[in-house]
Motif scaffolding. Structure first.
Motif, mmCIF file in Angstrom:
data_model
loop_
_atom_site.group_PDB
_atom_site.id
_atom_site.type_symbol
_atom_site.label_atom_id
_atom_site.label_comp_id
_atom_site.label_asym_id
_atom_site.label_seq_id
_atom_site.Cartn_x
_atom_site.Cartn_y
_atom_site.Cartn_z
ATOM 1 N N PRO A 8 -36.764 -10.426 23.204
ATOM 2 C CA PRO A 8 -35.554 -9.597 23.402
ATOM 3 C C PRO A 8 -35.486 -8.342 22.548
ATOM 4 N N GLU A 9 -35.723 -8.457 21.245
ATOM 5 C CA GLU A 9 -35.577 -7.281 20.375
ATOM 6 C C GLU A 9 -36.606 -6.208 20.719
ATOM 7 N N GLN A 10 -37.825 -6.651 21.075
ATOM 8 C CA GLN A 10 -38.868 -5.696 21.463
ATOM 9 C C GLN A 10 -38.507 -5.013 22.780
ATOM 10 N N LEU A 11 -37.977 -5.796 23.711
ATOM 11 C CA LEU A 11 -37.615 -5.237 25.015
ATOM 12 C C LEU A 11 -36.479 -4.229 24.886
ATOM 13 N N LYS A 12 -35.562 -4.482 23.973
ATOM 14 C CA LYS A 12 -34.486 -3.511 23.731
ATOM 15 C C LYS A 12 -35.048 -2.171 23.290
ATOM 16 N N GLN A 13 -36.123 -2.197 22.539
ATOM 17 C CA GLN A 13 -36.754 -0.951 22.085
ATOM 18 C C GLN A 13 -37.483 -0.251 23.223
ATOM 19 N N LEU A 14 -38.077 -1.042 24.122
ATOM 20 C CA LEU A 14 -38.864 -0.459 25.223
ATOM 21 C C LEU A 14 -37.981 0.113 26.328
ATOM 22 N N LEU A 15 -36.807 -0.475 26.509
ATOM 23 C CA LEU A 15 -35.890 -0.002 27.546
ATOM 24 C C LEU A 15 -34.862 0.949 26.936
ATOM 25 N N ASP A 16 -34.527 1.983 27.666
ATOM 26 C CA ASP A 16 -33.455 2.887 27.234
ATOM 27 C C ASP A 16 -32.153 2.334 27.807
ATOM 28 N N LEU A 17 -31.461 1.517 27.037
ATOM 29 C CA LEU A 17 -30.259 0.826 27.522
ATOM 30 C C LEU A 17 -28.967 1.586 27.240
ATOM 31 N N GLU A 18 -29.041 2.648 26.460
ATOM 32 C CA GLU A 18 -27.853 3.384 26.019
ATOM 33 C C GLU A 18 -27.192 4.140 27.170
ATOM 34 N N MET A 19 -25.866 3.989 27.319
ATOM 35 C CA MET A 19 -25.106 4.817 28.258
ATOM 36 C C MET A 19 -24.558 6.017 27.504
ATOM 37 N N ARG A 20 -24.682 7.218 28.086
ATOM 38 C CA ARG A 20 -24.323 8.455 27.368
ATOM 39 C C ARG A 20 -23.185 9.199 28.067
ATOM 40 N N ASP A 21 -22.676 10.218 27.386
ATOM 41 C CA ASP A 21 -21.572 11.007 27.950
ATOM 42 C C ASP A 21 -22.012 11.814 29.162
ATOM 43 N N THR A 22 -23.243 12.254 29.155
ATOM 44 C CA THR A 22 -23.729 13.068 30.274
ATOM 45 C C THR A 22 -24.788 12.299 31.051
ATOM 46 N N GLY A 23 -24.838 12.586 32.346
ATOM 47 C CA GLY A 23 -25.807 11.911 33.207
ATOM 48 C C GLY A 23 -27.221 12.373 32.935
ATOM 49 N N GLU A 24 -28.176 11.631 33.433
ATOM 50 C CA GLU A 24 -29.581 11.933 33.189
ATOM 51 C C GLU A 24 -30.258 12.379 34.476
ATOM 52 N N PRO A 25 -31.293 13.188 34.370
ATOM 53 C CA PRO A 25 -31.959 13.727 35.572
ATOM 54 C C PRO A 25 -32.652 12.625 36.369
ATOM 55 N N HIS A 26 -32.879 12.922 37.639
ATOM 56 C CA HIS A 26 -33.431 11.914 38.537
ATOM 57 C C HIS A 26 -34.797 11.423 38.117
ATOM 58 N N HIS A 27 -35.628 12.294 37.610
ATOM 59 C CA HIS A 27 -36.975 11.844 37.220
ATOM 60 C C HIS A 27 -36.886 10.809 36.113
ATOM 61 N N ARG A 28 -35.882 10.961 35.246
ATOM 62 C CA ARG A 28 -35.705 9.981 34.164
ATOM 63 C C ARG A 28 -35.161 8.666 34.723
ATOM 64 N N LEU A 29 -34.253 8.747 35.694
ATOM 65 C CA LEU A 29 -33.724 7.539 36.316
ATOM 66 C C LEU A 29 -34.823 6.755 37.029
ATOM 67 N N LEU A 30 -35.733 7.475 37.666
ATOM 68 C CA LEU A 30 -36.854 6.805 38.343
ATOM 69 C C LEU A 30 -37.782 6.132 37.336
ATOM 70 N N GLU A 31 -37.952 6.746 36.174
ATOM 71 C CA GLU A 31 -38.745 6.113 35.114
ATOM 72 C C GLU A 31 -38.070 4.822 34.648
ATOM 73 N N LEU A 32 -36.725 4.862 34.553
ATOM 74 C CA LEU A 32 -35.981 3.656 34.172
ATOM 75 C C LEU A 32 -36.145 2.562 35.226
ATOM 76 N N CYS A 33 -36.107 2.961 36.495
ATOM 77 C CA CYS A 33 -36.328 1.992 37.584
ATOM 78 C C CYS A 33 -37.708 1.346 37.454
ATOM 79 N N GLN A 34 -38.677 2.168 37.143
ATOM 80 C CA GLN A 34 -40.056 1.671 36.962
ATOM 81 C C GLN A 34 -40.103 0.652 35.821
ATOM 82 N N ASP A 35 -39.406 0.948 34.720
ATOM 83 C CA ASP A 35 -39.377 0.024 33.579
ATOM 84 C C ASP A 35 -38.692 -1.290 33.941
#
Length: 521
Positions: free
Chosen positions: A77-104
């Protein structure tokens, strides 16, 4: 409210996929918010959906049958938290980054449709159910009234009718729920309502001590349901089972007499068709005889074993199920309808479900609608919003036909028999008992223990073997297999065959891999 006819709204020049405000003359603003036109960039959204679907197709669907892929990319679990970007932010993220998250997400998730995923009572990929899920996710319906969900209500009605036929009832009622545990809770509450209808208005005060009976091998949801409904876990009587895990009818009747003598009020017996660990089927005809003698509601938890009804060869496992008052049956297990797909079926056709659960919300279930309001089935559900789960099963049934579903059951059970016979032949493997269904329970005995006498030290050491092998297989990603101790027996493996993508070679691999991972222990 104010309008500013001269003010033009500038477009955000950034191509970042934020909500975009179109340039409009005569823009209307309320509280500083522009109300003209849509605020989402439909073209950008459509492109994202298209690219994400391509990713799902390439990384999930096309790899689902590839045994060279890992079942899981294990991370603590602790390692996976580091590998995944789980943080929700004030501003949205670009699509290419969202697709990278989907891949992860895909990379680090367990591939339950992998041919060597045997960990639970569900597995594999049914292509037709998957398409049905894509459709319902896109349409986003809620199944409570005909006006908002016309197709899916008719589909649910058709599927329930067919399932009722397979149970052996001439008529009946039913509803799809989020899990077999919820179906069991529905049934428990329905049986209580039938026993004392005044409970709906008056509650628990003044009621006798209600008591129910279920197998010592039953699903844990029976205790949860008794707790949730205010019956109390101490009022669940667990009936002893025989060596194969089946409820003993004589013991059931003895406990009913005992409870009555003590002043309790028996109201329900829950039998199990396909227990979670051993895959045992309670003797339904004998239990039904007892329920008839004592005037008790008979519920059959066939969440796991109900799909054997589709097979002319194996439906005998559920001999007597037509005598039940209610049945829980999960097509998302053996029939692979996709989680979640769980039905509660009720023999009663006097609208007992609706009487028990109706709250008559006047804003939703108006009585003066312009169509037949009998199709507004939401008032017999404890939910308001409800997913169209029956559609997944309907699509698979339409694609394969009854004969195709029967073949799915027969093949899974044939592979189970093959594995059991292979276990008998191999040194270091030992069956707990001959399988009745698709649950194959066995020990792996490493070379260091094979000459040891089966005393306390032997069993103490053997108890450590399955967890250690499970850790190795998870970290290697080669397969996933469940293990557990059970009623005095030390940790053993429970292998379950479900997916039609599983082959005889996968059965051989499973035994070879366990031996490879455990031979140095």
């Amino acid at each position: 409210m104010s309008s500013h006819p001269d003010r033009e709204c500038p477009l955000d020049g950034d191509t970042h996929p934020q909500d975009m405000i179109p340039s409009k003359k005569s823009a209307v603003l309320v509280d500083g918010v522009v109300l003209n036109g849509p605020t989402t960039d439909a073209r950008a959204g459509e492109k994202f959906v298209e690219e994400a679907c391509r990713l799902i197709m390439e990384e999930v669907v096309l790899k689902a049958t590839d045994v060279s892929e890992k079942v899981c990319e294990w991370q603590p679990p602790e390692q996976l938290k580091q590998l995944l970007d789980l943080e929700m932010r004030d501003t949205g993220e670009p699509h290419h980054r969202l697709l990278e998250l989907c891949q992860d997400v895909i990379r680090y998730s367990v591939k339950t449709n992998h041919p060597r995923f045997f960990n639970q009572l569900y597995a594999g990929l049914d292509y037709y159910s998957l398409v049905a899920r894509f459709m319902t996710e896109a349409l986003n319906p809620s199944v409570y009234t005909y006006e908002v969900s016309p197709v899916f209500l008719l589909v649910e009605e058709a599927v329930l009718k067919k399932m009722i036929e397979f149970i052996g009832w001439k008529e009946g009622d039913g509803i799809f729920n989020p899990g077999g545990s919820v179906s069991n809770m529905y049934a428990m509450n329905l049986a209580r309502y039938k026993y004392c209808p005044e409970i709906k208005e008056k509650g628990l005060s003044g009621l006798p001590r209600l008591i129910l009976f279920t197998s010592a091998e039953c699903h844990y949801s029976m205790k949860k349901a008794a707790s949730f409904l205010g019956i109390g876990t101490e009022n669940v009587c667990f009936v002893e089972t025989d060596g194969r895990g089946k409820m003993i009818p004589a013991e059931l009747e003895r406990q009913i007499w005992q409870a009555s003598k003590e002043g309790a009020a028996p109201f329900l017996v829950c039998a199990t068709s396909g227990t979670t660990v051993l895959g045992a089927f309670d003797p339904l005809d004998e239990i039904a005889d007892i329920c008839e003698r004592h005037g008790l509601w008979l519920h059959v938890d066939a969440s796991w074993g109900g799909s054997a009804l589709m097979s002319r060869k194996y439906r005998k496992l559920l001999q007597g199920i037509h005598r039940a008052d209610s049945v829980a049956w999960n097509p998302h297990k053996m029939l692979m309808a996709g989680i979640q797909c769980c039905a509660l079926l009720v023999k009663d056709k006097s609208d007992l479900l609706k009487k028990c659960y109706s709250a008559k919300a006047s804003y939703l279930f108006q009585q003066d609608k312009f169509y037949d309001i009998s199709y507004d089935t939401g008032d017999k559900s404890i939910q308001c919003s409800r997913r169209p789960d029956a559609f997944k099963f309907w699509m698979t049934w339409k694609a394969l036909g009854t004969l195709g579903l029967e073949e799915r059951v027969n093949r899974a059970l044939a592979l189970s028999r093959y594995l059991a016979e292979e276990i008998k032949k191999r040194e270091g493997f030992k069956l707990l008992l001959e399988p009745e269904y698709a649950n194959i329970c066995f020990w792996y005995i490493p070379p260091s223990l094979r000459e040891m006498e089966e005393g306390p030290e032997f069993w103490e050491k053997l108890n450590l073997v399955a967890p250690a092998i499970k850790e190795r297989m998870m970290k290697k990603g080669s397969l996933m297999l469940g293990y557990q101790p059970h009623r005095g027996k030390v940790n053993f493996f429970r292998q379950v065959v479900i997916s039609p993508q599983v082959s005889r070679e996968d059965m051989d691999f499973l035994l070879d891999e366990i031996d490879l991972l455990g031979r140095d222990m």
